[in-house]
Design an enzyme around this catalytic site. Structure first.
Site, PDB file in Angstrom:
ATOM      1  CD1 TRP A 102      -2.037  -2.427   1.689  1.00 55.23           C
ATOM      2  CD2 TRP A 102      -2.947  -1.287  -0.007  1.00 55.23           C
ATOM      3  NE1 TRP A 102      -2.971  -3.142   1.284  1.00 55.23           N
ATOM      4  CE2 TRP A 102      -3.616  -2.573   0.339  1.00 55.23           C
ATOM      5  CE3 TRP A 102      -3.481  -0.378  -1.170  1.00 55.23           C
ATOM      6  CZ2 TRP A 102      -4.691  -3.023  -0.506  1.00 55.23           C
ATOM      7  CZ3 TRP A 102      -4.481  -1.033  -1.879  1.00 55.23           C
ATOM      8  CH2 TRP A 102      -5.321  -2.347  -1.504  1.00 55.23           C
ATOM      9  CG  ASP A 172      -3.088   4.222   4.531  1.00 59.21           C
ATOM     10  OD1 ASP A 172      -3.886   3.862   5.271  1.00 59.21           O
ATOM     11  OD2 ASP A 172      -2.742   3.514   3.350  1.00 59.21           O
ATOM     12  CE  LYS A 196      -7.824  -2.609   5.593  1.00 59.65           C
ATOM     13  NZ  LYS A 196      -8.020  -3.731   4.754  1.00 59.65           N
TER      14      LYS A 196
END
Length: 360
Positions: A102, A172, A196
């Site tokens: 990511w 992030d 999540k």
């Protein structure tokens, strides 16, 4: 109904109490005779939910007054573009710490917009660890330093964040937000997809320091400016109302558990069960992450052979364990033990791992 243990990496488990409350209110929210999904986002009933979610996140995370909480769309992936569009001006460098897939994707989006650099990377060790926060390649003209706080695919997590003063630190936190207390003031911007630890997919939370909203962004499309959403209290256009309602319910649940500190203790207890099963297996299970970089959210491991992995995953699926397959890019096994995954599920997985090892 068959018991299911949900270890999906995202969208992931939601607290059962939250789902039951949403179910009870699904067709008649707060006496309106309508679902919250049917309410106008300008109605007082929805605006109360919206503001309560903002206020509760500020309370749970001790967010200082000089920060704004925004509810955005497009997932964390859109933030990969919004950040450099906003801050990566000519003569500036977008500096990235690479710890997994990511962070690589975030860097690749920034490359399309301006000059970039890599402050540190652990790619050469298959992202098994986290870089030393004191040995970063920084530049005096950095627009920002970007990191990914938890790496879902490789199972690593920052224990301590870099201390920088020359540029904003941007994180992030999609896969570990609200899993532990953090010092918000270390960051200029934190962003996280909800699916999540915060709720269902559809809403992205951003926590941004107000001085960063003053950047000149006249050249950027209106909807891609943080200031647009900050000025409109995230109501510039129709927000994902049901996702924000569910986010509010999850935040309420976190508060009922005792807040973020209590959640952290539960997460540590859950992760320890599974890591102990790995460490006490005499090498039958091998963790991907180095011990000092292990994630509390995503526990990655392999059995002796790929055939053993397949047999273990098949047995687990047969017994009601869902989502234990490793990411398609790396294979193996992965248990995602996000906030809402109950202790009982982790105990059951520990017992399965122990019994499977003894029988094989």
């Amino acid at each position: 109904m068959t018991t299911v243990y949900n270890f999906n990496a995202g969208p992931s488990a939601l607290p059962k109490q939250v789902l039951e409350r949403a179910q009870a209110e699904l067709t008649n929210f707060n006496g309106t005779g309508m679902s919250v999904m049917e309410l106008s986002h300008r109605s007082k009933e929805y605006e109360a939910v919206h503001q309560h979610a903002i206020n509760l996140l500020k309370e749970l995370y001790n967010i200082p007054d000089q920060y704004k909480v925004l509810f955005l769309q497009g997932g964390a992936s859109l933030q990969f573009s919004m950040i450099p569009l906003q801050f990566l001006k000519e003569g500036k460098i977008g500096n990235y710490i690479l710890t997994g897939s990511w962070s690589e994707k975030a860097l690749n989006e920034a490359k399309l917009i301006g000059e970039t650099a890599i402050a540190a990377t652990t790619k050469d060790t298959q992202y098994k660890t986290i870089p030393n926060a004191t040995h970063l390649q920084l530049n005096e003209n950095d627009a920002y330093l970007h990191l990914t706080s938890n790496n879902t695919i490789y199972g690593t997590q920052w224990a301590n964040f870099p201390e920088i003063t020359h540029a904003p630190l941007i994180a992030d936190m999609s896969s570990d937000i609200l899993s532990r207390p953090i010092d918000i003031e270390k960051f200029g911007l934190i962003y996280a997809g909800a699916q999540k630890n915060l709720g269902p997919s559809g809403v992205t939370v951003a926590i941004i320091r107000e001085d960063l909203l003053e950047e000149n962004v006249d050249q950027i499309p209106t909807v891609l400016r943080y200031k647009t959403h900050a000025d409109a209290n995230s109501l510039y256009h129709t927000p994902p109302t049901f996702s924000i309602y569910m986010l509010d319910q999850v935040l309420t649940w976190v508060k009922e558990q005792g807040g973020v500190e209590a959640i952290q203790k539960m997460n540590e207890e859950k992760a320890k069960l599974i890591y102990d099963a790995i460490d006490e297996s005499s090498g039958f299970y091998k963790g991907h992450a180095e011990k000092d970089a292990r994630s509390l959210m995503n526990i990655t491991f392999n059995l002796p052979t790929e055939e053993d992995n397949k047999k273990f995953l098949a047995k687990a699926k047969e017994l009601g364990f869902i989502g234990l397959n490793g990411h398609r890019s790396v294979g193996g096994c992965r248990a995602s033990t996000y906030n809402a995954v109950p202790l009982e599920a982790c105990l059951a997985l520990r017992d399965l791992m122990d019994s499977y090892r003894k029988n094989n």
